[in-house]
Write a protein that holds these residues in place. Structure first.
Motif, PDB file in Angstrom:
ATOM      1  N   TYR A   1      23.276  -4.552  -8.897  1.00 15.82           N
ATOM      2  CA  TYR A   1      23.767  -3.544  -9.699  1.00 15.82           C
ATOM      3  C   TYR A   1      24.492  -3.850 -11.127  1.00 15.82           C
ATOM      4  CZ  TYR A   1      27.489  -0.074 -10.825  1.00 15.82           C
ATOM      5  OH  TYR A   1      28.477   0.832 -11.253  1.00 15.82           O
ATOM      6  N   VAL A   2      25.092  -5.213 -10.983  1.00 16.66           N
ATOM      7  CA  VAL A   2      25.861  -5.603 -12.110  1.00 16.66           C
ATOM      8  C   VAL A   2      24.747  -6.147 -13.465  1.00 16.66           C
ATOM      9  CG1 VAL A   2      27.134  -7.703 -13.125  1.00 16.66           C
ATOM     10  CG2 VAL A   2      27.874  -6.689 -10.859  1.00 16.66           C
ATOM     11  N   LYS A   3      23.676  -6.651 -12.925  1.00 21.28           N
ATOM     12  CA  LYS A   3      22.692  -7.006 -14.070  1.00 21.28           C
ATOM     13  C   LYS A   3      22.244  -5.630 -14.775  1.00 21.28           C
ATOM     14  CE  LYS A   3      19.829 -10.138 -13.312  1.00 21.28           C
ATOM     15  NZ  LYS A   3      18.548 -11.020 -12.720  1.00 21.28           N
ATOM     16  N   THR A   4      21.750  -4.593 -13.857  1.00 22.25           N
ATOM     17  CA  THR A   4      21.523  -3.313 -14.356  1.00 22.25           C
ATOM     18  C   THR A   4      22.236  -2.746 -15.220  1.00 22.25           C
ATOM     19  OG1 THR A   4      19.907  -2.994 -12.367  1.00 22.25           O
ATOM     20  CG2 THR A   4      20.343  -1.258 -13.588  1.00 22.25           C
ATOM     21  N   SER A   5      23.564  -2.954 -14.838  1.00 23.31           N
ATOM     22  CA  SER A   5      24.564  -2.133 -15.641  1.00 23.31           C
ATOM     23  C   SER A   5      24.916  -2.568 -17.096  1.00 23.31           C
ATOM     24  CB  SER A   5      25.952  -2.156 -14.852  1.00 23.31           C
ATOM     25  OG  SER A   5      25.870  -1.463 -13.637  1.00 23.31           O
ATOM     26  N   ARG A   6      24.718  -4.066 -16.956  1.00 21.02           N
ATOM     27  CA  ARG A   6      24.777  -4.840 -18.329  1.00 21.02           C
ATOM     28  C   ARG A   6      23.647  -4.560 -19.037  1.00 21.02           C
ATOM     29  NH1 ARG A   6      27.406 -10.457 -15.663  1.00 21.02           N
ATOM     30  NH2 ARG A   6      29.511 -10.057 -16.251  1.00 21.02           N
TER      31      ARG A   6
ATOM     32  N   GLU B   1      26.609 -16.763 -13.490  1.00 21.34           N
ATOM     33  CA  GLU B   1      25.143 -16.821 -14.342  1.00 21.34           C
ATOM     34  C   GLU B   1      24.208 -15.723 -13.689  1.00 21.34           C
ATOM     35  OE1 GLU B   1      26.891 -18.944 -17.330  1.00 21.34           O
ATOM     36  OE2 GLU B   1      24.827 -18.038 -17.115  1.00 21.34           O
ATOM     37  N   GLU B   2      24.373 -15.438 -12.413  1.00 14.11           N
ATOM     38  CA  GLU B   2      23.158 -14.708 -11.621  1.00 14.11           C
ATOM     39  C   GLU B   2      23.422 -13.304 -12.123  1.00 14.11           C
ATOM     40  OE1 GLU B   2      22.311 -15.620  -7.630  1.00 14.11           O
ATOM     41  OE2 GLU B   2      23.714 -17.263  -7.828  1.00 14.11           O
ATOM     42  N   GLY B   3      24.683 -12.917 -12.436  1.00 16.99           N
ATOM     43  CA  GLY B   3      25.094 -11.532 -12.600  1.00 16.99           C
ATOM     44  C   GLY B   3      24.473 -11.151 -14.205  1.00 16.99           C
ATOM     45  N   TRP B   4      24.230 -12.026 -14.881  1.00 21.06           N
ATOM     46  CA  TRP B   4      23.546 -11.597 -16.346  1.00 21.06           C
ATOM     47  C   TRP B   4      22.049 -11.364 -16.349  1.00 21.06           C
ATOM     48  CZ3 TRP B   4      26.767 -10.499 -20.336  1.00 21.06           C
ATOM     49  CH2 TRP B   4      28.104 -10.687 -20.020  1.00 21.06           C
ATOM     50  N   PRO B   5      21.630 -10.331 -17.216  1.00 22.79           N
ATOM     51  CA  PRO B   5      20.333 -10.209 -17.250  1.00 22.79           C
ATOM     52  C   PRO B   5      19.728 -11.597 -18.063  1.00 22.79           C
ATOM     53  CG  PRO B   5      21.591  -9.011 -18.732  1.00 22.79           C
ATOM     54  CD  PRO B   5      22.490  -9.405 -17.808  1.00 22.79           C
ATOM     55  N   SER B   6      18.321 -11.616 -18.196  1.00 22.55           N
ATOM     56  CA  SER B   6      17.800 -12.819 -18.742  1.00 22.55           C
ATOM     57  C   SER B   6      18.172 -12.654 -20.242  1.00 22.55           C
ATOM     58  CB  SER B   6      16.255 -12.625 -18.449  1.00 22.55           C
ATOM     59  OG  SER B   6      15.735 -11.424 -18.889  1.00 22.55           O
TER      60      SER B   6
END
Length: 520
Positions: A9-14, A44-49
């Motif tokens: 969810y956090v990655k998608t939101s970012r 770091e896992e919560g950030w997109p690539s």
């Protein structure tokens, strides 16, 4: 260990540009612990690539770039003015985004911290069918525990309740609902408020419905209807909607908002205390399931969670969506596009046929023509979209439809999902099963125009057969869904037999049903 659902969810939101504050606040409002949320946001896992971009850094960079550019040019006040204009536009954009997010209820879109549901952002209602026997009770508990706002319509106790932030805001009497077993039976399930109108005029009933809240196709929560001349409609069953008094409807209307979940409940979906005490069975089909629709007891199963092609079992969902989203009296003008290959061609270009009359060849003869003609009423893409939405709303979490007939051989499901469909049809749309069996009370309508209708169902002559469907193609092999009412120790029990990937569905289904009949 970090929660994978939260990470996603956090990655998608970012990736979508949602700012840190709004991500954090939405998750906290939904009931997640602050420490858990902060751990995800800091990991770091919560950030997109792609590279990390911070909102304030972005604004700061904008200031620096404007300052640098204004200093490099010798055009007096021209460039600084442009810079301040850009800053103003940026601030206005941020204000607009803030206002949108301020009025946006994040609890309808974010994942809830519950093992019942992994992600509400897909659609409401995507839960296991058989593992969770208390489906609706657990959904309600999930909403309450996470301080969500929702509406509960209890069709057994005839009460409607509105919860705000997990707390009961009001409870009112339901004055009328759809007649059970009729075309207009109020649909149980998990839905959401789709729209609100202070005075909705029904094109079906030709009546005004005050304080209307649409929640499913042609179904509404509303006040007492009245005719154009102001005369209230008489008391009795509704056309499938949930009727309240005008005073109560106005109160609910003021508390409700588009997107708010609507949990429509009936005790038919509760697990009862009837018990079976045997297991076994030998069936050659690749996948099968024999189970009690009332208490979810499984007599025998094999590969019931495997998602496989289902062939023309698809048409049960086609019929279900047609009856919930289209006026069954609506007449369809048959076009040449509907004249597709089918087992028994019946339709002709320019012919006018009601939706009700199309259901007979659809369910009895597995007519592809009827399936295409029905889908074209709303547009094929929209109709298929509604099929998938309905599947999720009744708990079919591993089902995908791409057309109304399975002409492309790409419609897939599981035996457990089809169990959920059978349960919904039996409890809420029993007339669909009745049509498929060839027996239905049509006293309110003229006889269907078809002559010599043939019933392809394997068990059409079985006195215990309630209804169902068969299918067959190269991808799915032979398939079957059949509902029975079988006496067990003096009690009529609703039993479903589901056969998928069979070389001989009649033999497999008969073996399964005979096995069930031979038990306690």
């Amino acid at each position: 260990m970090l929660n994978k659902t939260l990470i996603k969810y956090v990655k998608t939101s970012r990736e979508k540009g949602v700012r840190e504050y709004f991500i954090r606040q939405a998750l906290l409002d939904a009931g997640w612990k602050r420490e858990e949320v902060d751990d995800i946001l800091d990991s770091e896992e919560g950030w997109p690539s792609k590279a990390r971009v911070d909102f304030m850094g972005k604004v700061g960079n904008s200031f620096e770039k404007i300052k640098k550019k204004s200093g490099e040019h010798k055009e007096g006040l021209r460039r600084p003015i442009i810079g301040w204009i850009l800053i103003g536009l940026l601030l206005i954009s941020g204000l607009i985004a803030w206002r949108v997010l301020k009025h946006y209820n994040p609890s309808y879109e974010i994942p809830l911290p519950s093992n019942i549901q992994e992600d509400l952002s897909s659609k409401f209602g995507s839960w296991p069918a058989l593992e969770d026997a208390q489906f609706f009770k657990q959904v309600k508990a999930s909403f309450i525990n996470n301080d969500s706002s929702f509406i509960e319509g209890d069709l057994s106790d005839m009460k409607l309740r509105v919860y705000r932030n997990g707390k009961l805001a009001t409870e009112v009497d339901i004055l009328s609902k759809g007649n059970e077993g009729s075309w207009w039976e109020t649909p149980a399930g998990l839905y959401e408020v789709q729209s609100k109108e202070a005075d909705h005029f029904s094109s079906f009933g030709k009546v005004h419905m005050p304080w209307s809240m649409a929640f499913q196709g042609n179904f509404f929560i509303h006040g007492w209807p009245y005719y154009p001349d102001g005369t209230p409609v008489p008391k009795g069953y509704s056309g499938g909607c949930i009727r309240l008094s005008d005073k109560d409807a106005k109160e609910v209307y003021d508390l409700a908002s588009p997107g708010m979940p609507v949990l429509v409940f009936e005790k038919d979906f509760e697990e009862d205390e009837f018990k079976y005490d045997f297991i076994g069975g030998q069936i050659d089909a690749n996948n099968f399931l024999g189970a009690d629709l009332k208490n979810n007891f499984v007599f025998a199963e094999k590969g019931s969670k495997e998602q496989v092609p289902i062939a023309s079992l698809t048409k049960l969902m086609t019929a279900l969506v047609a009856t919930e989203y289209i006026n069954i009296e609506h007449e369809v003008v048959i076009t040449s596009n509907a004249l597709v290959p089918t087992s028994k061609p019946r339709l002709q270009t320019g012919q006018r046929v009601s939706v009700l009359d199309l259901l007979y060849p659809l369910l009895m003869e597995s007519s592809n023509e009827a399936g295409v003609a029905i889908g074209q009423i709303l547009g094929m893409d929209r109709f298929v979209e509604l099929m998938n939405e309905k599947a999720k709303a009744i708990g079919m979490k591993n089902t995908t439809f791409v057309d109304t007939t399975d002409a492309d051989h790409e419609n897939t499901s599981t035996a457990q999902d089809l169990f959920q469909l059978a349960k919904y049809l039996y409890n809420n749309r029993s007339f669909v099963l009745a049509i498929s069996s060839g027996v239905i009370n049509k006293s309110a309508y003229d006889p269907p125009p078809w002559k010599d209708l043939e019933n392809f169902n394997v068990f059409e002559n079985d006195p215990d057969f309630v209804g169902g469907k068969v299918g067959e193609n190269n991808a799915a092999k032979e398939t079957l869904l059949a509902v029975f009412e079988i006496e067990k120790t003096g009690v009529q029990r609703p039993i479903v037999a589901i056969i998928l990937g069979s070389d001989d569905r009649a033999t497999d289904a008969s073996a399964l049903i005979n096995y069930i009949r031979g038990g306690r």
